[in-house]
Motif scaffolding. Structure first.
Motif, PDB file in Angstrom:
ATOM      1  N   SER A  36       0.850  -1.172   0.000  1.00  0.00           N
ATOM      2  CA  SER A  36       0.000   0.000   0.000  1.00  0.00           C
ATOM      3  C   SER A  36       0.891   1.230   0.000  1.00  0.00           C
ATOM      4  CB  SER A  36      -0.919  -0.005   1.229  1.00  0.00           C
ATOM      5  OG  SER A  36      -1.785   1.106   1.226  1.00  0.00           O
ATOM      6  N   TYR A  37       0.441   2.289  -0.679  1.00  0.00           N
ATOM      7  CA  TYR A  37       1.268   3.469  -0.851  1.00  0.00           C
ATOM      8  C   TYR A  37       0.488   4.739  -0.588  1.00  0.00           C
ATOM      9  CZ  TYR A  37       4.073   0.084  -3.451  1.00  0.00           C
ATOM     10  OH  TYR A  37       4.795  -1.024  -3.825  1.00  0.00           O
ATOM     11  N   ALA A  38       1.217   5.750  -0.181  1.00  0.00           N
ATOM     12  CA  ALA A  38       0.627   7.075  -0.094  1.00  0.00           C
ATOM     13  C   ALA A  38       0.281   7.563  -1.497  1.00  0.00           C
ATOM     14  CB  ALA A  38       1.589   8.046   0.583  1.00  0.00           C
ATOM     15  N   ASP A  39      -0.771   8.361  -1.593  1.00  0.00           N
ATOM     16  CA  ASP A  39      -1.196   8.854  -2.899  1.00  0.00           C
ATOM     17  C   ASP A  39      -0.095   9.638  -3.610  1.00  0.00           C
ATOM     18  OD1 ASP A  39      -4.638   9.549  -1.895  1.00  0.00           O
ATOM     19  OD2 ASP A  39      -3.699   7.721  -2.643  1.00  0.00           O
ATOM     20  N   SER A  40       0.744  10.297  -2.848  1.00  0.00           N
ATOM     21  CA  SER A  40       1.778  11.131  -3.432  1.00  0.00           C
ATOM     22  C   SER A  40       2.842  10.346  -4.182  1.00  0.00           C
ATOM     23  CB  SER A  40       2.435  11.989  -2.348  1.00  0.00           C
ATOM     24  OG  SER A  40       3.019  11.175  -1.346  1.00  0.00           O
ATOM     25  N   VAL A  41       2.973   9.060  -3.883  1.00  0.00           N
ATOM     26  CA  VAL A  41       4.006   8.246  -4.521  1.00  0.00           C
ATOM     27  C   VAL A  41       3.438   7.089  -5.318  1.00  0.00           C
ATOM     28  CG1 VAL A  41       5.592   8.843  -2.658  1.00  0.00           C
ATOM     29  CG2 VAL A  41       4.376   6.654  -2.592  1.00  0.00           C
ATOM     30  N   LYS A  42       2.149   6.879  -5.248  1.00  0.00           N
ATOM     31  CA  LYS A  42       1.514   5.759  -5.928  1.00  0.00           C
ATOM     32  C   LYS A  42       1.770   5.824  -7.429  1.00  0.00           C
ATOM     33  CE  LYS A  42      -2.287   4.684  -4.082  1.00  0.00           C
ATOM     34  NZ  LYS A  42      -3.706   4.702  -3.621  1.00  0.00           N
ATOM     35  N   GLY A  43       2.190   4.702  -7.976  1.00  0.00           N
ATOM     36  CA  GLY A  43       2.509   4.633  -9.386  1.00  0.00           C
ATOM     37  C   GLY A  43       3.947   4.964  -9.707  1.00  0.00           C
ATOM     38  N   ARG A  44       4.657   5.533  -8.756  1.00  0.00           N
ATOM     39  CA  ARG A  44       6.054   5.893  -8.960  1.00  0.00           C
ATOM     40  C   ARG A  44       7.005   5.063  -8.093  1.00  0.00           C
ATOM     41  NH1 ARG A  44       7.870  10.723  -7.556  1.00  0.00           N
ATOM     42  NH2 ARG A  44       6.286  11.070  -5.934  1.00  0.00           N
ATOM     43  N   PHE A  45       6.562   4.736  -6.891  1.00  0.00           N
ATOM     44  CA  PHE A  45       7.395   3.980  -5.951  1.00  0.00           C
ATOM     45  C   PHE A  45       6.885   2.557  -5.830  1.00  0.00           C
ATOM     46  CE2 PHE A  45       8.929   7.728  -3.084  1.00  0.00           C
ATOM     47  CZ  PHE A  45       9.352   8.407  -4.206  1.00  0.00           C
ATOM     48  N   THR A  46       7.797   1.626  -5.621  1.00  0.00           N
ATOM     49  CA  THR A  46       7.445   0.227  -5.440  1.00  0.00           C
ATOM     50  C   THR A  46       8.245  -0.360  -4.286  1.00  0.00           C
ATOM     51  OG1 THR A  46       6.990  -0.049  -7.816  1.00  0.00           O
ATOM     52  CG2 THR A  46       7.284  -2.046  -6.502  1.00  0.00           C
ATOM     53  N   ILE A  47       7.549  -1.001  -3.373  1.00  0.00           N
ATOM     54  CA  ILE A  47       8.195  -1.679  -2.251  1.00  0.00           C
ATOM     55  C   ILE A  47       8.254  -3.174  -2.532  1.00  0.00           C
ATOM     56  CG2 ILE A  47       8.080  -2.181   0.214  1.00  0.00           C
ATOM     57  CD1 ILE A  47       6.545   0.415   0.583  1.00  0.00           C
ATOM     58  N   SER A  48       9.378  -3.772  -2.220  1.00  0.00           N
ATOM     59  CA  SER A  48       9.522  -5.214  -2.320  1.00  0.00           C
ATOM     60  C   SER A  48      10.356  -5.700  -1.142  1.00  0.00           C
ATOM     61  CB  SER A  48      10.174  -5.620  -3.646  1.00  0.00           C
ATOM     62  OG  SER A  48      11.465  -5.056  -3.770  1.00  0.00           O
ATOM     63  N   ARG A  49      10.353  -7.008  -0.931  1.00  0.00           N
ATOM     64  CA  ARG A  49      11.158  -7.546   0.155  1.00  0.00           C
ATOM     65  C   ARG A  49      11.681  -8.917  -0.211  1.00  0.00           C
ATOM     66  NH1 ARG A  49       7.546  -7.531   5.315  1.00  0.00           N
ATOM     67  NH2 ARG A  49       9.385  -8.536   6.262  1.00  0.00           N
ATOM     68  N   ASP A  50      12.786  -9.264   0.405  1.00  0.00           N
ATOM     69  CA  ASP A  50      13.412 -10.557   0.245  1.00  0.00           C
ATOM     70  C   ASP A  50      13.689 -11.072   1.645  1.00  0.00           C
ATOM     71  OD1 ASP A  50      15.032 -12.774  -0.183  1.00  0.00           O
ATOM     72  OD2 ASP A  50      16.127 -11.852  -1.835  1.00  0.00           O
ATOM     73  N   ASN A  51      12.800 -11.904   2.134  1.00  0.00           N
ATOM     74  CA  ASN A  51      12.927 -12.363   3.513  1.00  0.00           C
ATOM     75  C   ASN A  51      14.145 -13.254   3.727  1.00  0.00           C
ATOM     76  OD1 ASN A  51      10.678 -10.939   4.296  1.00  0.00           O
ATOM     77  ND2 ASN A  51       9.278 -12.682   4.138  1.00  0.00           N
ATOM     78  N   ALA A  52      14.569 -13.964   2.696  1.00  0.00           N
ATOM     79  CA  ALA A  52      15.763 -14.784   2.809  1.00  0.00           C
ATOM     80  C   ALA A  52      16.994 -13.922   3.067  1.00  0.00           C
ATOM     81  CB  ALA A  52      15.960 -15.634   1.562  1.00  0.00           C
ATOM     82  N   LYS A  53      16.994 -12.726   2.497  1.00  0.00           N
ATOM     83  CA  LYS A  53      18.093 -11.789   2.690  1.00  0.00           C
ATOM     84  C   LYS A  53      17.815 -10.793   3.809  1.00  0.00           C
ATOM     85  CE  LYS A  53      20.117 -10.081  -0.892  1.00  0.00           C
ATOM     86  NZ  LYS A  53      20.367  -9.363  -2.178  1.00  0.00           N
ATOM     87  N   LYS A  54      16.644 -10.881   4.397  1.00  0.00           N
ATOM     88  CA  LYS A  54      16.217  -9.939   5.429  1.00  0.00           C
ATOM     89  C   LYS A  54      16.372  -8.506   4.937  1.00  0.00           C
ATOM     90  CE  LYS A  54      17.069 -12.825   9.485  1.00  0.00           C
ATOM     91  NZ  LYS A  54      17.738 -12.897  10.811  1.00  0.00           N
TER      92      LYS A  54
END
Length: 122
Positions: A59-77
């Protein structure tokens, strides 16, 4: 408990891209929601986005939606914030944080990184 360290900040031209990383250490990581926040001088810390423990929900703030992307790699923490089409108003210190709750409120995040500066020039 978890310790967080951000990296990847720097100076970028408007319209450019930057990827921030958040490295975690500690006994737990995957159960936490991970949030990204930012704070510009003289302003309150504001919510940027959040990713669920498994990485399937974001989920993203409206100000960054469509421009920012969050991802994660739990194996790499690790958690990442990919920032595209950057604007001068994106200039701020960016923080990653961990919470057991699905929340956008900084007060509900007990664990924080030290922050990394992002400066976008026009």
């Amino acid at each position: 408990q978890v310790q967080l360290v951000e990296s990847g900040g720097g100076l970028v031209q408007a319209g450019g891209s930057l990827r921030l990383s958040c490295a975690a250490s500690g006994r737990t990581f995957s159960p936490y929601f991970m949030g990204w926040f930012r704070q510009a001088p003289g302003k309150e810390r504001e919510f940027v986005g959040i990713i669920s423990g498994g990485g399937s929900i974001t989920s993203y703030a409206d100000s960054v939606k469509g421009r920012f992307t969050i991802s994660r790699d739990n194996a790499k923490k690790a958690v990442y914030l990919q920032m595209n089409s950057l604007k001068p108003e994106d200039t701020a210190v960016y923080y990653c944080a961990a919470s057991s709750l699905r929340t956008s409120s900084p007060a509900n995040y007990p664990y924080w990184g030290q922050g990394t500066q992002v400066t976008v020039s026009s």
